[in-house]
Design a protein around this motif. Sequence first.
Motif, PDB file in Angstrom:
ATOM      1  N   ASN A  72      -4.874   2.585  -5.626  1.00 27.00           N
ATOM      2  CA  ASN A  72      -4.058   3.730  -6.045  1.00 27.00           C
ATOM      3  C   ASN A  72      -3.948   3.812  -7.573  1.00 27.00           C
ATOM      4  OD1 ASN A  72      -1.905   1.402  -5.389  1.00 27.00           O
ATOM      5  ND2 ASN A  72      -1.039   2.724  -6.975  1.00 27.00           N
ATOM      6  N   ASP A  73      -4.031   2.663  -8.258  1.00 29.96           N
ATOM      7  CA  ASP A  73      -4.001   2.662  -9.723  1.00 29.96           C
ATOM      8  C   ASP A  73      -5.237   3.371 -10.286  1.00 29.96           C
ATOM      9  OD1 ASP A  73      -1.598   1.131  -9.948  1.00 29.96           O
ATOM     10  OD2 ASP A  73      -2.745  -0.679  -9.508  1.00 29.96           O
ATOM     11  N   GLY A 129       2.381   1.760  -3.413  1.00 25.73           N
ATOM     12  CA  GLY A 129       1.356   2.166  -4.375  1.00 25.73           C
ATOM     13  C   GLY A 129       1.000   3.633  -4.260  1.00 25.73           C
ATOM     14  N   TRP A 130       0.828   4.105  -3.046  1.00 21.68           N
ATOM     15  CA  TRP A 130       0.463   5.512  -2.871  1.00 21.68           C
ATOM     16  C   TRP A 130       1.658   6.436  -3.075  1.00 21.68           C
ATOM     17  CZ3 TRP A 130      -4.271   6.772  -3.517  1.00 21.68           C
ATOM     18  CH2 TRP A 130      -5.280   5.860  -3.212  1.00 21.68           C
ATOM     19  N   ASN A 188       6.056   1.743  -8.391  1.00 18.63           N
ATOM     20  CA  ASN A 188       5.033   0.939  -9.046  1.00 18.63           C
ATOM     21  C   ASN A 188       5.522  -0.480  -9.305  1.00 18.63           C
ATOM     22  OD1 ASN A 188       2.368   0.898 -10.138  1.00 18.63           O
ATOM     23  ND2 ASN A 188       3.216   0.932 -12.204  1.00 18.63           N
ATOM     24  N   ALA A 247      -7.164   5.524  -8.600  1.00 12.85           N
ATOM     25  CA  ALA A 247      -7.111   6.927  -8.194  1.00 12.85           C
ATOM     26  C   ALA A 247      -6.189   7.733  -9.093  1.00 12.85           C
ATOM     27  CB  ALA A 247      -6.647   7.027  -6.737  1.00 12.85           C
ATOM     28  N   PHE A 248      -5.033   7.165  -9.420  1.00 11.70           N
ATOM     29  CA  PHE A 248      -4.094   7.870 -10.293  1.00 11.70           C
ATOM     30  C   PHE A 248      -4.699   8.100 -11.670  1.00 11.70           C
ATOM     31  CE2 PHE A 248      -1.067   7.356 -13.804  1.00 11.70           C
ATOM     32  CZ  PHE A 248      -0.379   8.555 -13.668  1.00 11.70           C
ATOM     33  N   GLN A 270       0.826  -1.213   0.000  1.00 10.29           N
ATOM     34  CA  GLN A 270       0.000   0.000   0.000  1.00 10.29           C
ATOM     35  C   GLN A 270       0.859   1.262   0.000  1.00 10.29           C
ATOM     36  OE1 GLN A 270      -3.178   0.104  -0.453  1.00 10.29           O
ATOM     37  NE2 GLN A 270      -3.636  -2.077  -0.243  1.00 10.29           N
ATOM     38  N   PHE A 285       1.514   6.937  -6.693  1.00 12.00           N
ATOM     39  CA  PHE A 285       0.398   7.840  -6.989  1.00 12.00           C
ATOM     40  C   PHE A 285       0.787   9.304  -6.748  1.00 12.00           C
ATOM     41  CE2 PHE A 285      -3.027  10.354  -5.038  1.00 12.00           C
ATOM     42  CZ  PHE A 285      -3.894  10.453  -6.114  1.00 12.00           C
TER      43      PHE A 285
END
Length: 276
Positions: free
Chosen positions: A92-93, A18-19, A199, A95-96, A15, A22
């Motif tokens: 996050n994918d 990932g963020w 990523n 959201a990005f 997590q 992002f």
Amino acid sequence: MAASWNSTSLEITYQVLGWTAFVSWSISFYPQVILNFRRKSVVGLNFDFVLLNLTKHSSYLIYNATLYFSAAVQKQYHDKYGHGQMIPVAANDVAFSIHAVLLTAVTLFQIAIYDRGTQKISKVSIGIVSAVWLGAAVCFFIALPSHTWLWLISVFNLIQVSMTVIKYIPQAVMNFARKSTDGFSIGNILLDFLGGCANYAQMAVQSIDQNSWVNFYGNIGKTLLSLVSIFFDLLFMFQHFVLYRSKEVPASHESKDKQDPLAKTSSFDPRQPENV
């Protein structure tokens, strides 16, 4: 039954990575938008880059959102790669992708309302984007009878990878031709590099936890996105810090660009920083 995390620490690391990706990728959109707003002008902004970027991020949003939210597509993924595999798209994918499409659309809106000078979108760029969306429409009607939605969104995933490659190559070539990175924002590249590494590391963490590398080829688009971004970022950093360090474009070259009308409408202006 869908797979779950075996290690809480690896899940937390997943997590965080990932963020991190992002935040790194998202921040790079804002300097151009703010600059356009302050100047009330988009003269010098690469219009082709914005159009290609919107196609890229729109395609990536379709892939991410569909695989993340659609139970039917998730079932097709598990049927293909195994029911013990985790879905390779994280929150996050999604959201990005949403953020990227919105910010790129804002930039296009700025192009429409602010002073553009003599610049315009090239016919080549328009042709590429038209061909891509026409091809996507054809693929949709091919997938419709058999409901092969996983194959269809995989097409969109590969579109975004192709757009990523297309947008990077001209900048690298022009840096080489000018023997300089003067005017090219290395800050955006450093943020892009951080995002790409985070990523890729995120995918590795999931593979380690699951003791399976299926997510790398199960989401080949995300894998290639990270690798392509990292490759070109390293190339740009090598150009900026090693090959053309402290080198500026000769005044004669700049004067020629100002006199040459083609230089003003060039699809890929090496003096203009790109967003990731």
